[in-house]
Write a protein that holds these residues in place. Structure first.
Motif, mmCIF file in Angstrom:
data_model
loop_
_atom_site.group_PDB
_atom_site.id
_atom_site.type_symbol
_atom_site.label_atom_id
_atom_site.label_comp_id
_atom_site.label_asym_id
_atom_site.label_seq_id
_atom_site.Cartn_x
_atom_site.Cartn_y
_atom_site.Cartn_z
ATOM 1 N N PRO A 185 1.008 -1.412 -0.063
ATOM 2 C CA PRO A 185 -0.066 -0.092 0.036
ATOM 3 C C PRO A 185 0.987 1.242 0.078
ATOM 4 O O PRO A 185 1.922 1.095 0.422
ATOM 5 N N PRO A 186 0.309 2.434 -0.453
ATOM 6 C CA PRO A 186 1.014 3.643 -0.484
ATOM 7 C C PRO A 186 1.010 4.037 0.979
ATOM 8 O O PRO A 186 0.337 3.762 1.729
ATOM 9 N N PRO A 187 2.059 5.093 1.337
ATOM 10 C CA PRO A 187 3.171 5.535 0.484
ATOM 11 C C PRO A 187 4.471 4.627 0.000
ATOM 12 O O PRO A 187 5.295 5.424 -0.308
ATOM 13 N N THR A 188 4.421 3.461 0.533
ATOM 14 C CA THR A 188 5.619 2.626 0.250
ATOM 15 C C THR A 188 5.768 2.628 -1.216
ATOM 16 O O THR A 188 5.059 2.172 -1.948
ATOM 17 N N PRO A 189 7.167 3.058 -1.507
ATOM 18 C CA PRO A 189 7.362 3.083 -3.094
ATOM 19 C C PRO A 189 7.794 1.784 -3.713
ATOM 20 O O PRO A 189 8.401 0.811 -3.028
ATOM 21 N N THR A 190 7.123 1.462 -4.504
ATOM 22 C CA THR A 190 7.435 0.192 -5.219
ATOM 23 C C THR A 190 7.334 0.699 -6.963
ATOM 24 O O THR A 190 6.674 1.608 -7.403
ATOM 25 N N TRP A 191 8.233 -0.367 -7.549
ATOM 26 C CA TRP A 191 8.433 0.339 -8.915
ATOM 27 C C TRP A 191 7.055 0.087 -9.855
ATOM 28 O O TRP A 191 7.064 1.013 -10.657
ATOM 29 N N GLY A 192 6.172 -0.770 -9.540
ATOM 30 C CA GLY A 192 5.043 -0.782 -10.441
ATOM 31 C C GLY A 192 4.039 0.365 -9.978
ATOM 32 O O GLY A 192 3.492 0.827 -10.963
#
Lengths: 272, 316
Positions: A217-224
């Motif tokens: 879930p946001p705000p965790t940065p993921t490339w996708g």
């Protein structure tokens, strides 16, 4: 070792993979900027205008987000593949030991799991337990189980026909012990190669899930999700869509090359 | 041959049944009452109970499963909770986008992969072989949805040649519809083409050393004829097998690519159904996709037997 040095595919793959792991590990302790910190004044800055790779629509540093994204993507994918590889391999070698109806049931089970594309099973799972890292790991991992089950079954069945195994059987060694002592060590090379290749596939799938909003879930940065967010700003800030995709492609490329290189390197037929 | 076919069909049916049971059970376990979702929060308990009864939700799970399955056989896939229309019609409507998209992608990927793979095998270890290898590595590694974004940036935002997304519908004309599907199909085809190029190259390399190709060469046919008439048809078997195996990835890619290009296809329908908790649609679409994958692999198996008489003999 000398053999390894003569294989460019292996070397390039190893270099990219090591770099990826290094970036991911560094991201745990250090990033140029706090990756989730918003700075609206500096939003949508081009690369080098602010930080190395510019900023997103909230003014967050893209380079820092990519680094943390590497860790998130890699850790999720590794856990998923380990889950699939351990259950799959265990299933494969047990079936090779027992054969009979168990083989039929497990193979049919593999067909069934294969039939539901992982994106769809993740969607169902996401609806069930909520989306997040756990959902992604389970959905990708479950899809990996039949891959490893089939591979290890095929490889283990070959080992069971070898003379030293026949000798061990005739000496009255229990089958479980033969599996542990003879079968598993002899198929481990193939499993390792497959783990590397599936890791690339897991990264691709994880990126797809995050893109759809089914990853962490946001705000965790993921490339996708960085790519999904970039979609709104394709005209204004096309570079936002460039970097995360490049990171995914590079990571998968490195792992695939490493896997191919390892396969060549570990192939016993080549040792002559 | 006939008994083998019957066995395969039976096993196909059993797999389909188990998959359907699995999907139904998982979707049934989902939290959230469809009747409550349809009526909203203001509905009275009596209305809710009435709708539950009307939808058959008060029945036990095995009964509901059998009812659903019977409906599937009749072509009645139930009623969408959010759209309020029959799901079968919804799927047919969306299939008119996804099916052409997948077909164009498959044709494109084969059209790229076969010449590339064959030429790479002919120039084994040469520059072309290296370039084809590089193409495979890169195209397998890039996510289809990212390729889609890049294509939009290049052909829509920068050049303005293609629509950035959306679908005008086939009523707007065949060409307009096709134009909307070209970029998504290219995005979808690229990773497939990489995989298939590898398979085609390996297959041609292997077949090139077989006796029948050597005999053809010894009889004096040109290199091109020996390859295209004798080696390539034999190398097609693994290529089509891979196409079958890759089908599930094609579908996964379609779900993502349809979302990138805003195409009203099946993948997007599944995604929307998920966000709206339209369980019956989700259930039917997942079943449809899974059946497609199973059927595709069955057809590949069958094609194997038809193409290669050696396998037919072995299977008997």
């Amino acid at each position: 070792m000398r053999k390894a040095l003569r294989r460019p595919v292996f070397l390039i793959g190893l270099a990219i993979t090591l770099a990826l792991f290094a970036v991911a590990l560094v991201a745990i302790v250090w990033t140029p900027f706090p990756p989730t910190k918003m700075n609206i004044v500096q939003k949508l800055k081009a690369p080098l205008d602010f930080g190395l790779l510019g900023t997103d629509q909230f003014g967050r540093d893209v380079a820092s987000m990519l680094m943390v994204g590497a860790w998130n993507s890699l850790s999720t994918s590794i856990l998923a593949v380990l889950l699939g590889a351990s259950i799959g391999t265990a299933t494969g070698v047990i079936v090779a030991m027992r054969r009979g109806w168990l083989e039929l049931v497990v193979m049919r089970g593999c067909d069934i799991v294969f039939a539901v594309p992982p994106i769809l099973s993740a969607m169902m799972l996401g609806a069930f337990i909520g989306s997040g890292r756990f959902t992604a790991i389970i959905a990708i991992g479950v899809f990996m189980v039949p891959v490893f089950a089939r591979l290890s079954l095929g490889a283990a069945l070959q080992i069971w026909t070898r003379d030293y195994v026949t000798a061990a059987v005739s000496m009255g060694r229990p089958k479980a012990k033969i599996t542990l002592v003879h079968v598993l060590p002899n198929i481990s090379n193939q499993i390792i190669v497959q783990v590397t290749i599936q890791l690339g596939l897991a990264i691709l799938t994880e990126a797809g899930l995050s893109f759809l909003g089914l990853g962490m879930p946001p705000p965790t940065p993921t490339w996708g999700r960085m790519l999904a967010d970039a979609q709104t700003f394709l005209g204004q800030a096309p570079w936002l869509a460039l970097m995360p995709g490049l990171a995914i492609a590079l990571a998968v490329l490195g792992l695939n090359m490493l896997g191919d290189g390892l396969r060549d390197l570990l192939d016993p037929r080549d040792n002559s | 041959m006939i008994s083998l076919l019957i066995r395969r069909i039976l096993s196909l049916a059993v797999t389909l049944l188990i998959v359907s049971l699995l999907i139904f059970t998982v979707m049934d376990l989902l939290p959230g009452d469809p009747a409550a979702i349809m009526l909203g929060t203001s509905a009275s308990p009596e209305t809710l109970a009435a709708l539950q009864k009307q939808l058959g939700l008060d029945q036990p799970l095995p009964v509901r499963y059998l009812a659903w399955l019977a409906g599937v056989f009749r072509g009645d896939l139930g009623q969408s909770y959010t759209y309020g229309v029959p799901v079968a019609g919804l799927i047919a409507e969306r299939l008119a986008v996804t099916l052409p998209l997948a077909l164009i992608a498959i044709v494109l990927s084969v059209a790229i992969a076969i010449p590339l793979g064959v030429q790479a095998a002919r120039k084994h270890n040469g520059v072309f072989d290296f370039a084809a290898g590089l193409f495979s590595y890169i195209s397998i590694a890039v996510p289809a949805f990212w390729v889609g974004l890049l294509l939009i940036i290049l052909f829509s935002t920068m050049l303005g040649w293609m629509p950035a997304g959306g679908f005008p519908g086939w009523d707007a004309g065949f060409l307009a519809g096709l134009k909307a599907l070209i970029l998504p199909a290219v995005a979808l085809a690229l990773p497939q083409a990489g995989v298939l190029t590898r398979v085609a190259r390996a297959a041609v390399l292997e077949v090139m050393n077989e006796d029948f190709v050597r005999t053809a060469r010894a009889k004096g046919v040109s290199d091109g004829v020996a390859i295209w008439r004798h080696a390539v048809p034999n190398a097609l078997v693994p290529v089509f097998t891979m196409l079958g195996l890759q089908f599930t990835f094609l579908i996964a890619g379609a779900v993502l690519v349809e979302n990138v290009f805003n195409l009203p296809g099946l993948g997007r329908l599944a995604y929307q159904a998920l966000s709206q908790r339209d369980i019956i649609v989700m259930q039917d679409v997942v079943l449809f996709f899974s059946a497609l994958v199973i059927l595709m692999n069955f057809l590949v198996d069958l094609a194997y037997l038809v193409v290669d008489p050696r396998l037919r003999a072995g299977a008997q």
